[in-house]
Design an enzyme around this catalytic site. Structure first.
Site, PDB file in Angstrom:
ATOM      1  N   ARG A   5      64.234  64.287  21.570  1.00 18.28           N
ATOM      2  CA  ARG A   5      64.957  65.607  21.688  1.00 18.28           C
ATOM      3  C   ARG A   5      63.811  66.565  22.567  1.00 18.28           C
ATOM      4  O   ARG A   5      64.160  67.735  22.342  1.00 18.28           O
ATOM      5  CB  ARG A   5      65.491  66.154  20.387  1.00 18.28           C
ATOM      6  N   LYS A  16      69.050  78.086   7.436  1.00 15.99           N
ATOM      7  CA  LYS A  16      69.378  76.577   7.813  1.00 15.99           C
ATOM      8  C   LYS A  16      68.122  76.224   8.166  1.00 15.99           C
ATOM      9  O   LYS A  16      67.621  76.271   9.390  1.00 15.99           O
ATOM     10  CB  LYS A  16      70.516  76.527   8.804  1.00 15.99           C
ATOM     11  N   ASP A  25      66.415  73.205   9.732  1.00 13.22           N
ATOM     12  CA  ASP A  25      66.487  71.839  10.561  1.00 13.22           C
ATOM     13  C   ASP A  25      65.218  71.160  10.804  1.00 13.22           C
ATOM     14  O   ASP A  25      64.113  71.493  10.618  1.00 13.22           O
ATOM     15  CB  ASP A  25      67.139  72.346  12.009  1.00 13.22           C
ATOM     16  N   ASP A  69      68.054  63.860   0.685  1.00  9.14           N
ATOM     17  CA  ASP A  69      67.408  63.084  -0.399  1.00  9.14           C
ATOM     18  C   ASP A  69      66.986  64.115  -1.539  1.00  9.14           C
ATOM     19  O   ASP A  69      66.912  65.513  -1.490  1.00  9.14           O
ATOM     20  CB  ASP A  69      66.081  62.757   0.065  1.00  9.14           C
ATOM     21  N   GLU A  97      96.639  78.686  13.069  1.00 11.01           N
ATOM     22  CA  GLU A  97      95.312  78.094  12.531  1.00 11.01           C
ATOM     23  C   GLU A  97      94.672  79.191  11.677  1.00 11.01           C
ATOM     24  O   GLU A  97      94.183  78.922  10.634  1.00 11.01           O
ATOM     25  CB  GLU A  97      94.515  77.588  13.638  1.00 11.01           C
TER      26      GLU A  97
END
Ligand code: DGJ
Length: 741
Positions: free
Chosen positions: A445, A478, A480, A536, A616
């Site tokens: 990446r 978050k 990452d 995990d 929606e």
């Protein structure tokens, strides 16, 4: 008492509500493993061990006399070495200062304690209510001074046993640990299947069931993290085991780094399972007087199939692994801008999303990748954790305040373990990136990995993130991690220590997470690694939820969430409604179906809400109301898988602890014309009680399509329910609410 010791027979039995685990120290000091399964009420199971001569296997030799009918190669043992005549897969491999690998462990003492042992610097199953008991068994190699303390935690009511090992060097010279597994488990008899969970980016945790055959089978990771490719959770079971029947065992490694799970069926058709840190990139120098702590394994056993086993795992992870303020607190319904904008956004765009979101009941806006340094794509910027005010158009603090002023909390994305070559951080500290001197690094990446095995790098990350969390009104992070680690090398380690890098990296990560989560207890941390690449039990100790997958396609998600549910509760699975055509598959699914699937997780949205139709938007309101209404049932109810991934319909349910209500979701994966009606049984309710079952489309709960009144729990379990054939289309979702009549 969960731990029973029969001194006379030298028998140690760990008892839980429904299971028993037994060991025996024999006359030679070998710690035999005699049993793990349903209750046996303390009976000595060593009688089932057969002693017979084994050709070409080493025999126990005492005072140069060979005991012909005693070979470690076939005896069921508790923790085995790679020498001494046991040629099966082993738990411990040690190279001494002379270059030899001989080691035989004998049990020398044991002790029990109230409460559960804890681990320093590693995640573990904690025991805040003092409900567990600890057993410590000291094993010793009589010749070298090497010791192994086997650690057991017993959660009697929860049918859970934990295991870990501390290796201590009491000899005079440094030894090298080449393998130090956390668990070795032997079955003398039985013919088993092994359930493992394989995958790749955007397609994590597919279930594979395979027979344990003669030879060695394994799954694991040498990618620096637990990985998308194999999950550090598996199940061993008898051949006939299914969701509701049969004997099975769960193994969950509380570790987020490289791991190896091996199963072997040996010459006597016995089965051994070994689980621990992957030895491929592991060489730990153990100096005299020092000890090495292995990570922990969570074990559970069920005689009532996979469903019960999973619920045992859900309970222990939800209650004794996930920590902090957010453990039981209602998680906010969030909207994340990743699939809405990718890297192209500014404060104005985010505020427009927040404004629209507030009107519909969304509770938090999460700003994803692209807010810092120079970051318009994935080629640059990682490591420069300074807000890009030019791009945003304001300070981070101002942006947070603007979002808050619209009634939403504000969350933010980091990739603390990443570093781009095109970054100020790399230019200042090229040695902080993981790479081998003199070789071009392997990119993934377009980025490198930051060497967080180093304490100066840990301090940098803790400092930068702390400043940002202190400066702006941030309620969520978050976390990452978007690549695997190829080169296992640190510029800060001596050549002889390079084999410690992979594990030191994990210890560094855990240290950083411990510091930040304890300094910012109000912040909700969500784990992520290109989706579910580090899903995990280790990460769940710090981040009570993890983004389950970068694949947001509702139909693909059925399998991903299904596979994940074997080892982890839905309260840990990040799941969002995204736009159609789906960005990963191009598939178009109904908005209601996307909502019903994402709701079986920590719920949120990941789309440009400003571009949705009024219809929606109205559905978002309805979905959020439903999510709140059923929050407790979904997040802490008992989870039942009703159909498997091959079934044209995915069916699962949540049943409340008092069994007074259940919510069943049915999603059609695939339809054929004129197909048979969908019928399924409904487990988990009280057989004697009467219930009403209301069939609805999730978008129109107020208009039930079908109602069945006063049906018993027994009838639901044994007779089942049928979805009426009207309104049954591909990708459609139905929900059935069951309440006590
Ligand atoms: C991978 C994550 O899984 C995505 O949700 C997103 O955060 C990207 N990284 C951002 O780079």
């Amino acid at each position: 008492m969960a731990i029973n010791i029969n001194e006379e027979k030298r028998l140690i039995t760990l008892q839980t509500k429904n299971t028993e685990y037994q060991m025996k120290i024999d006359q030679y000091g070998i710690l035999l493993h005699t049993y793990y399964g349903a209750r046996i009420y303390g009976s000595d199971m060593s009688a089932a061990i057969s002693y017979s001569e084994r050709g070409f296997s080493g025999n126990l030799t005492i005072d140069r006399e060979e005991i012909r009918a005693y070979s470690l190669d076939v005896l069921p043992q508790e923790y085995t070495c790679s020498s001494g005549g046991d040629y099966r897969i082993s738990a411990l491999s040690v190279r001494d200062a002379a270059g030899g690998t001989s080691c035989t462990l004998r049990a020398v003492s044991f002790q029990t304690e109230k409460g559960k042992y804890s681990l320093d610097g590693l995640p573990y199953v904690y025991d805040e209510n003092n409900e567990a008991e600890t057993l410590l068994i000291m094993m010793k190699d009589p010749y070298s001074g090497l010791e192994a303390e086997l650690q057991y935690g017993v959660f009697e009511e929860k049918d859970i046993i934990t295991r870990a090992v501390r290796i201590i060097n009491r000899g005079g010279q440094t030894v090298q640990l080449e393998k130090a597994a956390s668990l070795c488990l032997d079955w003398q008899y039985g013919d088993f299947d092994w359930l493992t969970f394989y995958g790749c980016h955007a397609q994590e945790r597919n279930l594979q069931r395979m027979p344990v055959h003669h030879g060695v089978q394994s799954v694991g990771s040498t990618r620096g993290n637990s990985s998308h490719h194999y999950n550090p959770f598996s199940i061993l079971c008898e051949k006939n085991t299914d969701e509701n029947n049969g004997l099975c065992y769960a193994f969950s490694f509380v570790y987020s780094g490289e791991f190896l799970m091996e199963a072997e069926k040996d010459q006597a058709s016995q089965t051994r399972l070994v689980l621990g840190i992957h030895p491929a990139n592991f060489r730990w120098n153990l100096k005299p007087g020092m000890s090495f702590q292995t990570p922990e394994v969570i074990l559970s056993c069920s005689s009532e199939g996979f469903g019960k086993l999973s619920r045992n795992m859900h309970r222990i992870i939800r209650n004794n692994v996930c920590r902090g303020e957010w453990k039981y607190k209602q998680r906010p319904v969030l909207i994340n801008n990743w699939e809405a904008t990718y890297f192209s956004f500014d404060a104005e765009k985010l505020i427009s999303i927040a404004e629209e979101s507030a009107k519909l009941g969304i509770e938090m806006l999460v700003m994803d990748d692209g807010w810092f340094g120079k970051r318009e794509d994935d080629y640059s910027g990682l490591g420069d954790w300074y807000p890009n005010e030019k791009k945003l158009g304001c300070t981070l603090k101002k942006l947070g305040e603007e979002i808050n002023a619209r009634g939403l909390k504000f969350g933010i994305w980091f990739e603390p373990e990443g570093i781009s070559e095109d970054s100020d951080l790399y230019r200042a500290h090229p040695d902080w990136a993981v790479q081998v001197p003199g070789r071009p690094p392997v990119l993934s990446r377009n980025q490198l990995v930051l060497d967080i095995s180093r304490s100066d790098v840990q301090d940098y990350i803790i400092g930068r993130i702390s400043d940002i969390l202190s400066d702006a009104p941030i309620s969520y992070v978050k976390w990452d991690m978007n690549r695997s680690i190829c080169e296992k090398y640190s510029a800060a380690l001596e050549p002889a220590q390079q084999g410690e890098f992979a594990h030191r990296f994990m210890l560094g990560l855990y240290h950083i997470l411990e510091e930040l989560t304890s300094s910012f207890p109000h912040v909700l941390f969500e784990g992520c690694s290109g989706g579910g690449g580090r899903f995990d039990a280790g990460m769940l100790y710090y981040t009570p939820q993890i983004w389950c997958s970068d694949n947001t396609d509702a139909i693909n998600r059925l399998n991903i969430q299904y596979g994940t549910s074997f080892g982890y509760p839905v309260s840990t699975m990040g799941a969002h409604v995204s736009a159609v055509p789906n960005h990963q598959t191009g598939r178009v699914t109904p908005f209601a179906t996307r909502g019903a699937v994402a709701m079986s997780g920590t719920f949120g949205y990941e789309l440009d809400i400003t571009k949705l139709t009024d219809q929606e938007k109205e559905q978002i309101r309805t979905q959020i109301d439903r999510f709140h209404k059923y929050y407790d049932l979904i997040q802490s109810g008992d989870y039942y898988r009703i159909t498997g991934p091959q079934d044209p319909c995915a069916v699962w349910s949540f049943v409340s602890a008092d069994r007074s209500q259940a919510l069943i979701t049915v999603v059609s994966r695939q339809i054929t014309a004129n197909s048979a009606p969908k019928h399924f049984n409904v487990p988990g309710l009280d057989a004697q009680k009467l219930y009403n079952a209301v069939f609805v489309l999730p978008e129109a709960e107020e208009k039930p399509l079908h109602v069945i009144e006063k049906v018993s729990g027994a009838a639901l379990e044994n007779g089942g329910l049928t979805i009426p054939t009207m309104q049954w289309w591909e990708y459609q979702a139905w929900q059935i609410l069951i309440t006590e009549a």
